[in-house]
Write a protein that holds these residues in place. Structure first.
Motif, short mmCIF file in Angstrom:
data_model
loop_
_atom_site.label_atom_id
_atom_site.label_comp_id
_atom_site.label_asym_id
_atom_site.label_seq_id
_atom_site.Cartn_x
_atom_site.Cartn_y
_atom_site.Cartn_z
N THR A 110 0.82 -1.21 0.00
CA THR A 110 0.00 0.00 0.00
C THR A 110 0.85 1.26 0.00
O THR A 110 0.50 2.26 -0.65
N TYR A 111 1.96 1.24 0.70
CA TYR A 111 2.74 2.45 0.93
C TYR A 111 3.99 2.57 0.05
O TYR A 111 4.66 3.60 0.08
N VAL A 112 4.31 1.52 -0.70
CA VAL A 112 5.53 1.60 -1.50
C VAL A 112 5.36 2.65 -2.59
O VAL A 112 4.32 2.75 -3.24
N HIS A 113 6.39 3.47 -2.76
CA HIS A 113 6.28 4.56 -3.74
C HIS A 113 7.66 5.15 -4.01
O HIS A 113 8.64 4.84 -3.31
N TYR A 168 1.88 1.85 -5.89
CA TYR A 168 1.61 0.42 -6.03
C TYR A 168 0.93 0.10 -7.36
O TYR A 168 1.33 -0.83 -8.08
N VAL A 169 -0.08 0.87 -7.72
CA VAL A 169 -0.80 0.60 -8.97
C VAL A 169 0.10 0.86 -10.17
O VAL A 169 0.08 0.10 -11.15
N ALA A 170 0.90 1.91 -10.12
CA ALA A 170 1.81 2.19 -11.23
C ALA A 170 2.80 1.04 -11.43
O ALA A 170 3.11 0.67 -12.57
N LEU A 171 3.28 0.47 -10.34
CA LEU A 171 4.19 -0.68 -10.45
C LEU A 171 3.49 -1.88 -11.06
O LEU A 171 4.07 -2.60 -11.88
N GLN A 172 2.22 -2.08 -10.68
CA GLN A 172 1.46 -3.17 -11.30
C GLN A 172 1.37 -2.98 -12.81
O GLN A 172 1.52 -3.94 -13.58
N VAL A 219 -4.01 5.85 7.38
CA VAL A 219 -4.00 4.41 7.63
C VAL A 219 -4.95 3.75 6.64
O VAL A 219 -6.16 4.00 6.65
N ARG A 220 -4.40 2.91 5.79
CA ARG A 220 -5.19 2.26 4.77
C ARG A 220 -4.48 0.99 4.31
O ARG A 220 -3.29 0.79 4.58
N ARG A 221 -5.23 0.15 3.63
CA ARG A 221 -4.67 -1.05 3.03
C ARG A 221 -5.28 -1.22 1.63
O ARG A 221 -6.48 -0.98 1.45
N GLU A 222 -4.45 -1.66 0.69
CA GLU A 222 -4.92 -1.98 -0.65
C GLU A 222 -4.61 -3.44 -0.91
O GLU A 222 -3.45 -3.82 -1.10
N VAL A 223 -5.63 -4.28 -0.87
CA VAL A 223 -5.47 -5.72 -0.99
C VAL A 223 -5.74 -6.14 -2.43
O VAL A 223 -6.77 -5.76 -3.01
N PHE A 224 -4.85 -6.91 -3.01
CA PHE A 224 -4.98 -7.37 -4.39
C PHE A 224 -5.96 -8.54 -4.43
O PHE A 224 -5.63 -9.65 -3.99
N LEU A 225 -7.15 -8.31 -4.95
CA LEU A 225 -8.19 -9.34 -5.00
C LEU A 225 -9.07 -9.08 -6.23
O LEU A 225 -9.57 -7.96 -6.41
#
Length: 470
Positions: free
Chosen positions: A287-290, A304-308, A372-378
């Motif tokens: 979530t926080y990697v940037h 995170y989305v850009a890396l995906q 505070v957040r989470r982005e779960v890949f689902l």
């Protein structure tokens, strides 16, 4: 045996995101003695920003030159559809012009206006030593870009990008082995068998040297050189991944070796991400990697989305379009005693910024201001191959809910997906099943009392709850 292309895509994303995550986690411990990561975090930190602490000139979750150089390589491959040394050189020099940190050998090479002769210049300037880990740390995009072609072409490209800045043959041997391992992990094959094959293809002297370094009996105590070298960096990363049970253990073990901790973490993260896939990487990290870097046309920012999307692009896939949800729903409280809420994306986007948010879909940056957040890949699709490891993603989401509640029992925790139907129900039912000891049917009956958007159309989610979730 090769896996379904959808699963391969998720393991490719895991390799690229995993390398960035390992880099960002290791950055605060770079050039320090071993064991500091475990001393700082004796237990996993499931709340807040997790173990993404930053330090020095690095923000929490910010990756370093290891990932910057790899992204410049990826962008060049995507733009030119091949390795174009002149284009890549211009990108690396643009990055280095404003970079917070550039490795010594790379700095010497990039001081040259042209790539021609730069590696030899750096080798000479550095006292005849150039077996650093700089060409290894940036190599992951090569394995993804060449995934559909023969291994020989992949290795040739890896060696070619390595030669641009690093003169010593050890660098080119290291990236050849790394390429074979990442490729095998993404394809669902045994990366250690692939490693042995890559070693066997080396010339005899190099073959025996690498075989000893990467043998299953090798330990970091046997290292003859520091992990700033390609030999020890790759050996430590392979050792960490070989003896770990999951992504988290691999990266933690690698970073705990100290010294060039971010680079060993980066290389281990690429291998572990390829092996276990993106859904096995904790969301408190992804979530926080940037990061951001200068390019020939201006600054480029990555999350995170850009890396995906970079990983998907390297495989030849088109970008995933972002679509807002159709009808607003929620936030709606779903538990009488605990501040747990459900919503769709539109409803969730209106939540106060002091709420914790667990996102189960792409958000378009809607929660960037939520600390505070989470982005779960689902992924909400109905075939088994649509999610490489749905149970891992589910366990991550449920653990996140519990940790965020424990961290601040008065702070609302909002769980949402795109439409608030399937993924939201999947996670909230799993949470209730574990919390209450309920069956799937009992958890469903509880949730529909307060959240009428629930549906049970996804057979994979239903099977996971029925057969795998306890």
């Amino acid at each position: 045996m090769p896996t379904h292309p959808s699963i391969q895509t998720q393991h490719a994303i895991g390799a690229l995101v995993g390398s960035a995550v390992g880099d960002a986690l290791g950055a605060p411990f770079e050039f320090q003695h071993g064991g500091l990561y475990s001393a700082r975090f004796p237990q996993p930190v499931l709340g807040g920003r997790g173990e993404m602490i930053g330090g020095g000139s690095w923000e929490a979750g910010e990756f370093t030159d290891d990932t910057h150089m790899g992204l410049a390589l990826a962008e060049s491959l995507l733009t030119r559809s091949a390795l174009d040394p002149a284009d890549l050189w211009s990108r690396w020099r643009a990055w280095a012009s404003t970079a917070k940190d550039v490795g010594i050998l790379t700095h010497h090479a990039l001081a040259c206006a042209s790539h021609e002769g730069a590696a030899a210049h750096a080798h000479t300037t550095n006292g005849g030593k150039s077996a650093g880990n700089g060409s290894l740390m940036r190599n992951t995009p090569v394995a993804l870009f060449t995934l559909r072609g023969p291994l020989e072409s992949a290795v040739a490209l890896a060696r070619a990008q390595s030669r641009l800045t690093h003169h010593d043959d050890a660098n080119h041997e290291g990236v050849a082995i790394h390429t074979a391992m990442v490729r095998a992990g993404v394809l669902g094959e045994d990366m250690f068998v692939a490693m042995d094959g890559a070693i066997a293809a080396l010339h005899p002297i190099a073959r025996e040297h690498w075989r000893a370094l990467l043998d299953s009996s090798w330990t970091p105590a046997q290292a003859k050189f520091g992990n700033g070298t390609v030999w020890t960096c790759l050996a430590q990363a392979v050792w960490a991944v070989r003896h770990a049970s999951d992504f988290e253990e691999s990266v933690r073990t690698a970073i705990d070796l100290g010294d060039d901790a971010d680079t060993v973490g980066c290389v281990a993260g690429s291998l572990a991400g390829a092996r276990w896939g993106v859904q096995a990487i904790p969301s408190r990290w992804t979530t926080y990697v940037h990061g951001a870097m200068q390019t020939p046309t201006g600054e480029r920012r990555y999350d995170y989305v850009a890396l995906q999307e970079i990983a998907r692009g390297l495989l030849g896939h088109k970008p995933v379009p972002f679509t807002p949800s159709d009808a607003e729903g929620g936030p709606t409280r779903v538990h009488a005693d605990l501040p747990i809420y459900a919503a769709d994306l539109t409803g969730a986007s209106k939540a106060p910024t002091d709420w914790a948010v667990v996102s189960l879909c792409r958000t378009g940056g809607a929660f960037a201001r939520h600390a505070v957040r989470r982005e779960v890949f689902l992924i909400d699709q109905y075939e088994e191959h649509d999610n490489a490891n749905p149970r891992a993603a589910l366990a991550d989401a449920v653990a996140s809910i519990d940790a965020l509640l424990a961290e601040d029992p008065t702070r609302p925790v909002l769980v949402h997906c795109h439409g608030g139907h399937s993924r939201t129900a999947f996670v909230l039912k799993a949470w209730a099943m574990r919390r209450k000891g309920w069956s799937q049917d009992e958890a469903h009956a509880w949730l529909v009392q307060s959240w009428d958007r629930v549906h049970t159309k996804n057979p994979v989610f239903a099977r996971v709850l029925r057969e795998e979730w306890r």
